[in-house]
Design a protein around this motif. Sequence first.
Motif, PDB file in Angstrom:
ATOM      1  N   MET A  70      11.724 -21.655  19.224  1.00 45.28           N
ATOM      2  CA  MET A  70      11.606 -22.889  18.440  1.00 45.28           C
ATOM      3  C   MET A  70      11.267 -22.576  16.980  1.00 45.28           C
ATOM      4  SD  MET A  70       9.862 -25.654  20.956  1.00 45.28           S
ATOM      5  CE  MET A  70      10.894 -26.695  21.967  1.00 45.28           C
ATOM      6  N   GLN A  71      10.418 -21.571  16.761  1.00 51.14           N
ATOM      7  CA  GLN A  71      10.093 -21.173  15.391  1.00 51.14           C
ATOM      8  C   GLN A  71      11.330 -20.584  14.709  1.00 51.14           C
ATOM      9  OE1 GLN A  71       7.423 -21.678  13.370  1.00 51.14           O
ATOM     10  NE2 GLN A  71       8.822 -20.853  11.845  1.00 51.14           N
ATOM     11  N   GLN A  72      12.103 -19.793  15.441  1.00 51.28           N
ATOM     12  CA  GLN A  72      13.324 -19.228  14.881  1.00 51.28           C
ATOM     13  C   GLN A  72      14.308 -20.332  14.496  1.00 51.28           C
ATOM     14  OE1 GLN A  72      14.511 -16.620  18.051  1.00 51.28           O
ATOM     15  NE2 GLN A  72      13.258 -14.923  17.323  1.00 51.28           N
ATOM     16  N   LEU A  73      14.349 -21.401  15.268  1.00 53.16           N
ATOM     17  CA  LEU A  73      15.226 -22.522  14.939  1.00 53.16           C
ATOM     18  C   LEU A  73      14.808 -23.170  13.630  1.00 53.16           C
ATOM     19  CD1 LEU A  73      15.634 -24.140  18.459  1.00 53.16           C
ATOM     20  CD2 LEU A  73      17.357 -22.841  17.178  1.00 53.16           C
ATOM     21  N   GLU A  74      13.509 -23.281  13.405  1.00 48.98           N
ATOM     22  CA  GLU A  74      13.041 -23.844  12.133  1.00 48.98           C
ATOM     23  C   GLU A  74      13.449 -22.948  10.973  1.00 48.98           C
ATOM     24  OE1 GLU A  74      12.048 -26.379   9.487  1.00 48.98           O
ATOM     25  OE2 GLU A  74      12.006 -26.872  11.606  1.00 48.98           O
ATOM     26  N   ASP A  75      13.388 -21.640  11.180  1.00 57.22           N
ATOM     27  CA  ASP A  75      13.827 -20.705  10.139  1.00 57.22           C
ATOM     28  C   ASP A  75      15.327 -20.859   9.859  1.00 57.22           C
ATOM     29  OD1 ASP A  75      11.215 -19.755  10.105  1.00 57.22           O
ATOM     30  OD2 ASP A  75      11.678 -17.970  11.306  1.00 57.22           O
ATOM     31  N   ALA A 121      23.399 -27.780  15.465  1.00 56.85           N
ATOM     32  CA  ALA A 121      23.295 -26.888  16.622  1.00 56.85           C
ATOM     33  C   ALA A 121      21.839 -26.525  16.896  1.00 56.85           C
ATOM     34  CB  ALA A 121      24.130 -25.630  16.398  1.00 56.85           C
ATOM     35  N   SER A 122      21.060 -26.302  15.847  1.00 59.15           N
ATOM     36  CA  SER A 122      19.638 -25.982  16.010  1.00 59.15           C
ATOM     37  C   SER A 122      18.880 -27.146  16.640  1.00 59.15           C
ATOM     38  CB  SER A 122      19.007 -25.631  14.662  1.00 59.15           C
ATOM     39  OG  SER A 122      19.553 -24.444  14.156  1.00 59.15           O
ATOM     40  N   ASN A 123      19.231 -28.361  16.218  1.00 57.24           N
ATOM     41  CA  ASN A 123      18.576 -29.544  16.796  1.00 57.24           C
ATOM     42  C   ASN A 123      18.899 -29.673  18.283  1.00 57.24           C
ATOM     43  OD1 ASN A 123      17.455 -30.159  14.321  1.00 57.24           O
ATOM     44  ND2 ASN A 123      19.025 -31.645  13.792  1.00 57.24           N
ATOM     45  N   LYS A 124      20.145 -29.406  18.664  1.00 53.85           N
ATOM     46  CA  LYS A 124      20.531 -29.466  20.076  1.00 53.85           C
ATOM     47  C   LYS A 124      19.825 -28.380  20.879  1.00 53.85           C
ATOM     48  CE  LYS A 124      25.035 -31.617  19.422  1.00 53.85           C
ATOM     49  NZ  LYS A 124      26.490 -31.419  19.510  1.00 53.85           N
ATOM     50  N   ARG A 125      19.718 -27.186  20.301  1.00 48.88           N
ATOM     51  CA  ARG A 125      19.026 -26.090  20.984  1.00 48.88           C
ATOM     52  C   ARG A 125      17.545 -26.425  21.154  1.00 48.88           C
ATOM     53  NH1 ARG A 125      18.821 -22.394  24.780  1.00 48.88           N
ATOM     54  NH2 ARG A 125      17.528 -20.618  24.252  1.00 48.88           N
ATOM     55  N   GLU A 126      16.954 -27.012  20.135  1.00 52.36           N
ATOM     56  CA  GLU A 126      15.546 -27.381  20.217  1.00 52.36           C
ATOM     57  C   GLU A 126      15.318 -28.418  21.323  1.00 52.36           C
ATOM     58  OE1 GLU A 126      12.012 -28.050  17.133  1.00 52.36           O
ATOM     59  OE2 GLU A 126      13.691 -29.432  16.870  1.00 52.36           O
ATOM     60  N   GLY A 152       6.036 -26.911  32.175  1.00 52.50           N
ATOM     61  CA  GLY A 152       4.652 -27.305  31.921  1.00 52.50           C
ATOM     62  C   GLY A 152       4.025 -26.577  30.744  1.00 52.50           C
ATOM     63  N   CYS A 153       4.842 -26.155  29.803  1.00 47.82           N
ATOM     64  CA  CYS A 153       4.325 -25.442  28.622  1.00 47.82           C
ATOM     65  C   CYS A 153       3.546 -26.407  27.734  1.00 47.82           C
ATOM     66  CB  CYS A 153       5.472 -24.846  27.816  1.00 47.82           C
ATOM     67  SG  CYS A 153       6.486 -23.665  28.726  1.00 47.82           S
ATOM     68  N   ARG A 154       2.503 -25.893  27.147  1.00 43.74           N
ATOM     69  CA  ARG A 154       1.711 -26.660  26.185  1.00 43.74           C
ATOM     70  C   ARG A 154       1.656 -25.855  24.897  1.00 43.74           C
ATOM     71  NH1 ARG A 154      -0.451 -30.919  28.707  1.00 43.74           N
ATOM     72  NH2 ARG A 154      -0.953 -30.755  30.914  1.00 43.74           N
ATOM     73  N   PHE A 155       2.078 -26.489  23.827  1.00 39.51           N
ATOM     74  CA  PHE A 155       2.090 -25.811  22.530  1.00 39.51           C
ATOM     75  C   PHE A 155       1.079 -26.466  21.611  1.00 39.51           C
ATOM     76  CE2 PHE A 155       6.649 -25.472  23.912  1.00 39.51           C
ATOM     77  CZ  PHE A 155       6.590 -24.144  24.244  1.00 39.51           C
ATOM     78  N   LYS A 156       0.443 -25.639  20.786  1.00 39.32           N
ATOM     79  CA  LYS A 156      -0.454 -26.151  19.772  1.00 39.32           C
ATOM     80  C   LYS A 156       0.392 -26.673  18.632  1.00 39.32           C
ATOM     81  CE  LYS A 156      -4.245 -23.018  20.682  1.00 39.32           C
ATOM     82  NZ  LYS A 156      -5.110 -21.965  20.152  1.00 39.32           N
TER      83      LYS A 156
END
Length: 101
Positions: A35-40, A79-84, A95-99
């Motif tokens: 997800m961070q790579q997608l923002e980049d 494409a990044s938005n779809k991947r996200e 059940g992942c929890r992200f800060k």
Amino acid sequence: MLAVVGLSGCVAPDVVSSHKIEDGQLSCHDIALQMQQLEDIRAHARKGKTMSGANVAAAVFFWPAVIGNYANANEAIEASNKREAALAELARDQGCRFKHS
């Protein structure tokens, strides 16, 4: 020299696939990293849509490069938005929890 200036104005951000074969193997940590790579990727793509010096030079010397940059940037962002979205669904299923920062 014109070719060098024209090519330096080209921004070609990655266009990612929304789903990948290995998605089922991703840990919550892996999902967060992706997800961070997608923002980049989106940040890089947005640069291709701005009037930077390189883009202005490309417009002056080879205007089709500007159209190509803009189209590729839009494609990369979409494409990044779809991947996200796919990663968010996977994270929810696991059940992942992200800060949030």
